[in-house]
Design an enzyme around this catalytic site. Structure first.
Site, PDB file in Angstrom:
ATOM      1  N   ASN A 107      81.293 -27.492  22.931  1.00  9.38           N
ATOM      2  CA  ASN A 107      80.436 -28.130  23.930  1.00  9.38           C
ATOM      3  C   ASN A 107      80.766 -29.610  24.058  1.00  9.38           C
ATOM      4  OD1 ASN A 107      78.918 -25.723  24.314  1.00  9.38           O
ATOM      5  ND2 ASN A 107      77.845 -26.144  22.409  1.00  9.38           N
ATOM      6  N   HIS A 134      66.906 -20.654  27.136  1.00 11.15           N
ATOM      7  CA  HIS A 134      67.513 -20.620  25.799  1.00 11.15           C
ATOM      8  C   HIS A 134      66.546 -20.069  24.740  1.00 11.15           C
ATOM      9  CE1 HIS A 134      69.281 -22.614  22.139  1.00 11.15           C
ATOM     10  NE2 HIS A 134      70.410 -22.330  22.762  1.00 11.15           N
ATOM     11  N   GLU A 186      65.957 -24.544  32.387  1.00  9.15           N
ATOM     12  CA  GLU A 186      67.112 -25.361  32.031  1.00  9.15           C
ATOM     13  C   GLU A 186      67.645 -25.957  33.324  1.00  9.15           C
ATOM     14  OE1 GLU A 186      70.041 -23.242  29.543  1.00  9.15           O
ATOM     15  OE2 GLU A 186      68.361 -22.216  28.605  1.00  9.15           O
ATOM     16  N   SER A 206      72.959 -22.051  30.110  1.00 12.07           N
ATOM     17  CA  SER A 206      74.044 -22.043  29.117  1.00 12.07           C
ATOM     18  C   SER A 206      75.005 -20.880  29.222  1.00 12.07           C
ATOM     19  CB  SER A 206      73.494 -22.095  27.691  1.00 12.07           C
ATOM     20  OG  SER A 206      72.171 -21.666  27.609  1.00 12.07           O
ATOM     21  N   ASP A 222      65.167 -28.572  30.343  1.00  8.48           N
ATOM     22  CA  ASP A 222      66.116 -28.738  29.245  1.00  8.48           C
ATOM     23  C   ASP A 222      67.501 -29.002  29.845  1.00  8.48           C
ATOM     24  OD1 ASP A 222      67.886 -28.489  27.134  1.00  8.48           O
ATOM     25  OD2 ASP A 222      66.895 -26.751  26.249  1.00  8.48           O
ATOM     26  N   HIS A 250      72.936 -28.954  28.754  1.00 11.24           N
ATOM     27  CA  HIS A 250      74.297 -28.877  29.302  1.00 11.24           C
ATOM     28  C   HIS A 250      74.509 -29.815  30.484  1.00 11.24           C
ATOM     29  CE1 HIS A 250      75.011 -25.423  26.732  1.00 11.24           C
ATOM     30  NE2 HIS A 250      73.815 -25.005  27.099  1.00 11.24           N
ATOM     31  N   LYS A 279      76.032 -31.931  22.400  1.00 16.55           N
ATOM     32  CA  LYS A 279      77.022 -31.343  23.297  1.00 16.55           C
ATOM     33  C   LYS A 279      77.892 -32.461  23.883  1.00 16.55           C
ATOM     34  CE  LYS A 279      74.660 -27.084  23.402  1.00 16.55           C
ATOM     35  NZ  LYS A 279      73.260 -26.641  23.456  1.00 16.55           N
TER      36      LYS A 279
HETATM   37  C1  LIG Z   1      72.347 -25.955  22.487  1.00 14.47           C
HETATM   38  C2  LIG Z   1      71.041 -25.813  23.131  1.00 14.47           C
HETATM   39  C3  LIG Z   1      69.861 -26.150  22.458  1.00 14.47           C
HETATM   40  C4  LIG Z   1      69.850 -26.452  20.994  1.00 14.47           C
HETATM   41  O1  LIG Z   1      70.268 -27.731  20.722  1.00 14.47           O
HETATM   42  P1  LIG Z   1      70.757 -28.095  19.244  1.00 14.47           P
HETATM   43  O2  LIG Z   1      70.722 -29.575  19.211  1.00 14.47           O
HETATM   44  O3  LIG Z   1      72.103 -27.510  19.090  1.00 14.47           O
HETATM   45  O4  LIG Z   1      69.761 -27.487  18.296  1.00 14.47           O
HETATM   46  C5  LIG Z   1      68.681 -26.140  23.176  1.00 14.47           C
HETATM   47  N1  LIG Z   1      68.643 -25.786  24.465  1.00 14.47           N
HETATM   48  C6  LIG Z   1      69.761 -25.404  25.137  1.00 14.47           C
HETATM   49  C7  LIG Z   1      69.651 -25.001  26.555  1.00 14.47           C
HETATM   50  C8  LIG Z   1      70.982 -25.401  24.479  1.00 14.47           C
HETATM   51  O5  LIG Z   1      72.074 -25.004  25.120  1.00 14.47           O
END
Ligand SMILES: *Cc1c(COP(=O)(O)O)cnc(C)c1O
Length: 384
Positions: free
Chosen positions: A47, A135, A179, A183, A209, A212, A243
């Site tokens: 990522n 997620h 999101e 993802s 969220d 990404h 990421k």
């Molecule tokens: C990777 C991810 C997370 C988790 O984040 P980390 O810091 O790796 O725990 C949360 N939400 C989404 C949409 C993700 O892709």
């Protein structure tokens, strides 16, 4: 009675048979390359979207900025006790200023963030309306909360609106959870549309969220909400540092009141050791330079367009409009074969299978980075 180990190994056997058994594999990293069993492959499974984690010059530059004060590998405490080093407040101020908000709060990981915020803010008088494809960490957060939850069909905002219209009178508040870039499908949510919907009904909040999206979208790299001009209308603007930002941890940008509320009520914030100050200093360093990396963002966007076109050219449906490009094969064992084939050709892509994605939609998840050259994209497109 069967031995308890037998009980678990039966489950493992069943997973294996369905092609869904997971193991932890080892690999050596070397910039954008990955070495496995003596073979060098282009890493298309990380990522590190902007190629920052692979940039050793950047790391050297950061090391030169460090003072003794930052050089701490542990905070040795929760932030509410003695773990609240100055660098934390500096990072949160920087976030609030960048996003033009009154507050921001930093967490140990995105998983902590998503499993902590919703249980803190949603009670039995709350309705959560969540996109079907959010997620796992968000789903766990919803499960831990006392709220009622309905999952609407992926990006079906007609259904979402019907649910809002039907329910808003029955609850104190409704929280829409989505999101920004999904993802597994790499498609982008029209956040401006969700903001519109939220404004049409009283007591509705929006939780986004941007795990990404942060770093990758927007003219300052602040994410899809910046690109779509709606940062100020999102109540919980969340993202992660692990990421594109090449660090560790997560953040929410919110009101100052909400920040204080979370400090008092969010269990995954209160009952955990704060991130090491050294990592927080690195995050601050990266964030302070984020606006200057438009060249990387543009390169990534160009590569993404070409790979999406190649996947469609190969006769595959491709929902992506981002740097996350799924190549949907369908059946798990066939997906594994396709992944092995791509690896033989020098591209490290991994199969993503149920339960991470719905049954029958196993896929290669191609995760592009700005470090990939045009020639490498060409050759990837040919091999697909
Ligand atoms: C990777 C991810 C997370 C988790 O984040 P980390 O810091 O790796 O725990 C949360 N939400 C989404 C949409 C993700 O892709």
């Amino acid at each position: 009675m069967v031995s308890s180990d037998n009980l678990y190994s039966r489950t493992l056997d069943a997973l294996d048979e369905a092609g869904n058994l997971r193991t932890l594999s080892q690999a050596e990293h070397q910039g954008k390359w990955i070495w496995k069993e003596g073979k060098r492959m282009l890493n298309l499974s990380s990522n590190d979207y902007l190629g920052l984690a692979a940039d050793t010059a950047l790391r050297d530059e950061f090391m030169r900025t460090l003072s003794e004060r930052d050089f701490l590998f542990s905070s040795s405490s929760s932030r509410l006790l003695t773990g609240n080093f100055t660098v934390y407040d500096e990072l949160e101020q920087m976030l609030a200023e960048l996003f033009g908000a009154s507050g921001a709060l930093v967490f140990s990981s995105g998983y902590h963030m998503n499993t902590g915020i919703l249980p803190a803010v949603a009670d039995a008088h709350t309705l959560i309306l969540a996109d079907k494809l959010v997620h796992a960490s968000l789903i766990d957060g919803i499960r831990l909360s006392a709220a009622r939850c309905i999952r609407y069909r992926h990006q079906d905002y007609g259904q979402l609106e019907a649910l809002l219209a039907k329910s808003y009178k029955d609850y104190e508040r409704i929280i829409i959870v989505t999101e920004s870039i999904f993802s597994m499908d790499g498609d982008v949510a029209p956040l401006d549309r969700l903001v519109d919907l939220k404004k049409r009904y009283p007591g509705v909040m929006l939780y986004v969220d941007e795990a990404h999206g942060i770093g990758v979208r927007g003219k300052n790299g602040l994410g899809v909400a910046e690109e779509q001009g709606c940062m100020k209308d999102i109540d919980f603007l969340c993202g992660t540092f692990g990421k594109a930002l090449a660090s560790v941890g997560a953040y929410v940008v919110c009101s100052e009141v909400m920040r204080s509320f979370l400090v008092n009520r969010m269990r995954t914030f209160i009952f955990t050791t704060a991130l090491p100050p050294l990592n927080v200093a690195w995050t601050k360093f990266i964030l302070s330079r984020l606006g200057g990396w438009n060249d990387r963002r543009e390169r990534l966007a160009e590569a993404a367009l070409r790979v999406q076109a190649a996947v469609r050219g190969a006769g595959c449906e491709c929902p992506s409009s981002s740097h996350i490009v799924p190549f949907i094969v369908g059946e798990s064992n066939q997906t594994i074969l396709k992944a092995e084939d791509m690896q033989r050709k020098g591209f490290y892509v991994l199969p993503v299978r149920p339960p991470t994605v719905p049954e029958g939609t196993s896929r290669l998840r191609i995760s592009l980075t700005a470090a990939v050259t045009e020639e490498e994209v060409d050759s990837l497109c040919r091999e697909l």
